[in-house]
Design a protein around this motif. Sequence first.
Motif, mmCIF file in Angstrom:
data_model
loop_
_atom_site.group_PDB
_atom_site.id
_atom_site.type_symbol
_atom_site.label_atom_id
_atom_site.label_comp_id
_atom_site.label_asym_id
_atom_site.label_seq_id
_atom_site.Cartn_x
_atom_site.Cartn_y
_atom_site.Cartn_z
ATOM 1 N N PRO A 92 0.824 -1.304 0.298
ATOM 2 C CA PRO A 92 -0.011 -0.144 -0.310
ATOM 3 C C PRO A 92 0.379 1.402 0.537
ATOM 4 O O PRO A 92 2.063 1.468 0.373
ATOM 5 C CB PRO A 92 -0.937 -0.717 1.236
ATOM 6 N N THR A 93 0.311 2.221 -0.848
ATOM 7 C CA THR A 93 1.212 4.000 -0.752
ATOM 8 C C THR A 93 -0.178 4.546 -0.150
ATOM 9 O O THR A 93 -1.529 4.992 -1.347
ATOM 10 C CB THR A 93 1.904 4.252 -2.092
ATOM 11 N N ILE A 94 -0.296 5.734 1.194
ATOM 12 C CA ILE A 94 -1.078 5.872 1.085
ATOM 13 C C ILE A 94 -0.583 8.084 1.801
ATOM 14 O O ILE A 94 0.068 7.746 1.716
ATOM 15 C CB ILE A 94 -1.730 6.081 2.798
ATOM 16 N N THR A 95 -1.354 8.242 0.308
ATOM 17 C CA THR A 95 -0.482 9.593 0.358
ATOM 18 C C THR A 95 -2.011 11.331 0.606
ATOM 19 O O THR A 95 -3.136 11.088 0.581
ATOM 20 C CB THR A 95 -0.354 9.871 -1.092
ATOM 21 N N MET A 96 -1.598 11.422 1.920
ATOM 22 C CA MET A 96 -2.083 12.751 2.116
ATOM 23 C C MET A 96 -2.278 13.690 1.424
ATOM 24 O O MET A 96 -1.392 14.398 1.508
ATOM 25 C CB MET A 96 -2.302 12.886 4.051
ATOM 26 N N HIS A 97 -3.423 14.155 0.947
ATOM 27 C CA HIS A 97 -3.378 15.625 0.337
ATOM 28 C C HIS A 97 -4.126 16.560 1.468
ATOM 29 O O HIS A 97 -5.413 16.590 1.590
ATOM 30 C CB HIS A 97 -4.938 15.115 -1.542
ATOM 31 N N SER A 98 -3.003 17.279 1.446
ATOM 32 C CA SER A 98 -4.011 18.947 2.172
ATOM 33 C C SER A 98 -3.042 19.994 2.478
ATOM 34 O O SER A 98 -1.838 20.007 1.154
ATOM 35 C CB SER A 98 -3.225 19.059 3.538
ATOM 36 N N GLY A 99 -3.750 20.966 1.538
ATOM 37 C CA GLY A 99 -3.549 21.823 1.576
ATOM 38 C C GLY A 99 -4.440 22.295 0.368
ATOM 39 O O GLY A 99 -3.689 23.458 -0.741
ATOM 40 N N THR A 100 -4.810 21.611 0.185
ATOM 41 C CA THR A 100 -5.022 21.800 -1.683
ATOM 42 C C THR A 100 -6.879 22.220 -1.570
ATOM 43 O O THR A 100 -7.827 21.595 -0.092
ATOM 44 C CB THR A 100 -5.592 20.356 -2.248
ATOM 45 N N VAL A 101 -8.119 22.017 -2.221
ATOM 46 C CA VAL A 101 -9.366 22.376 -2.704
ATOM 47 C C VAL A 101 -9.958 21.159 -3.034
ATOM 48 O O VAL A 101 -9.297 20.716 -4.142
ATOM 49 C CB VAL A 101 -9.372 24.266 -2.410
ATOM 50 N N PRO A 102 -10.511 20.429 -3.046
ATOM 51 C CA PRO A 102 -10.448 19.984 -0.474
ATOM 52 C C PRO A 102 -9.832 18.961 -0.850
ATOM 53 O O PRO A 102 -9.419 18.790 -1.866
ATOM 54 C CB PRO A 102 -12.429 19.041 -0.922
ATOM 55 N N ASP A 103 -8.548 19.136 0.227
ATOM 56 C CA ASP A 103 -8.173 18.335 1.198
ATOM 57 C C ASP A 103 -8.582 16.186 1.069
ATOM 58 O O ASP A 103 -10.218 16.491 0.776
ATOM 59 C CB ASP A 103 -8.376 18.167 2.437
ATOM 60 N N GLY A 104 -7.989 15.714 0.825
ATOM 61 C CA GLY A 104 -8.049 14.125 0.865
ATOM 62 C C GLY A 104 -7.210 12.904 0.692
ATOM 63 O O GLY A 104 -6.254 13.648 0.855
ATOM 64 N N ILE A 105 -7.445 11.705 0.711
ATOM 65 C CA ILE A 105 -6.299 10.692 0.706
ATOM 66 C C ILE A 105 -6.928 9.986 -0.179
ATOM 67 O O ILE A 105 -7.830 9.837 -1.386
ATOM 68 C CB ILE A 105 -7.144 10.392 2.196
ATOM 69 N N GLU A 106 -5.229 9.455 -0.345
ATOM 70 C CA GLU A 106 -5.336 8.792 -2.149
ATOM 71 C C GLU A 106 -4.718 7.724 -2.139
ATOM 72 O O GLU A 106 -3.131 7.448 -0.876
ATOM 73 C CB GLU A 106 -4.062 8.954 -3.397
ATOM 74 N N VAL A 107 -5.239 6.721 -1.667
ATOM 75 C CA VAL A 107 -4.873 5.005 -1.172
ATOM 76 C C VAL A 107 -4.786 4.653 -2.736
ATOM 77 O O VAL A 107 -5.118 4.342 -3.527
ATOM 78 C CB VAL A 107 -6.139 4.389 -0.631
ATOM 79 N N SER A 108 -3.437 3.866 -3.520
ATOM 80 C CA SER A 108 -2.199 2.852 -3.993
ATOM 81 C C SER A 108 -2.199 1.755 -3.482
ATOM 82 O O SER A 108 -1.556 2.195 -2.390
ATOM 83 C CB SER A 108 -1.398 4.070 -4.759
ATOM 84 N N LEU A 109 -2.641 0.878 -4.090
ATOM 85 C CA LEU A 109 -2.192 -0.510 -3.742
ATOM 86 C C LEU A 109 -1.518 -0.878 -5.265
ATOM 87 O O LEU A 109 -2.450 -0.871 -6.230
ATOM 88 C CB LEU A 109 -3.725 -1.563 -3.581
ATOM 89 N N ALA A 110 -0.541 -1.873 -4.720
ATOM 90 C CA ALA A 110 -0.135 -2.855 -5.120
ATOM 91 C C ALA A 110 0.130 -3.954 -5.283
ATOM 92 O O ALA A 110 0.093 -4.136 -3.865
ATOM 93 C CB ALA A 110 1.643 -1.876 -5.776
ATOM 94 N N TYR A 111 -0.133 -5.181 -5.954
ATOM 95 C CA TYR A 111 -0.291 -6.409 -5.589
ATOM 96 C C TYR A 111 0.659 -7.131 -6.520
ATOM 97 O O TYR A 111 0.970 -7.028 -7.602
ATOM 98 C CB TYR A 111 -1.828 -7.152 -6.134
ATOM 99 N N ASP A 112 1.563 -8.056 -6.114
ATOM 100 C CA ASP A 112 2.671 -8.765 -6.705
ATOM 101 C C ASP A 112 1.691 -10.269 -7.038
ATOM 102 O O ASP A 112 1.215 -10.808 -6.520
ATOM 103 C CB ASP A 112 3.605 -9.151 -5.807
ATOM 104 N N LEU A 113 1.933 -9.960 -9.024
ATOM 105 C CA LEU A 113 1.322 -11.677 -9.231
ATOM 106 C C LEU A 113 1.659 -12.897 -9.159
ATOM 107 O O LEU A 113 1.924 -13.420 -9.808
ATOM 108 C CB LEU A 113 0.765 -10.856 -10.798
ATOM 109 N N GLU A 114 2.896 -12.520 -8.792
ATOM 110 C CA GLU A 114 4.665 -13.664 -8.902
ATOM 111 C C GLU A 114 3.690 -15.462 -8.131
ATOM 112 O O GLU A 114 3.039 -14.900 -7.548
ATOM 113 C CB GLU A 114 5.309 -13.478 -7.863
#
Length: 140
Positions: A92-114
């Motif tokens: 997982p990669t969790i990025t908080m976006h603050s100071g932007t209009v509107p504030d928010g959260i971005e959750v990115s997930l990478a899954y290993d297919l091996e």
Amino acid sequence: MKQTLRLFIAQEDGASAVEFALILPVLLTMIFGIICFGQYFAIANSLQQLAAEAARYSANGISATERETLASSFITNAGVRFSFLRQDKIAPTITMHSGTVPDGIEVSLAYDLEGTAVDVADGFIGLNLPTLTRSSYLAY
């Protein structure tokens, strides 16, 4: 001699076996393709749902740190909610976006297919799909 040759050509005893031998590789290839596509679709759908639900679950927090912690803890228990996903293959990669209009959260997930059927098919076809990535953004 001509009569023996005519009898040999007229016999149909092994015709079904020969037809089956010709069709079997095509049939098995189609079944394997269906399994690979199904697994890819199931993993992609589960990963997208996990990212979206983790972002929505983070809305319970008050501060940005608390929201990030809630999203992270939700992803940590993903194996219980999503049977197609293995917890050790999720990055997982969790990025908080603050100071932007509107504030928010971005959750990115990478899954290993091996080790999946998609990885096996990748060896035959050469699709070069080592990971599957999905993300979700939630504005507060």
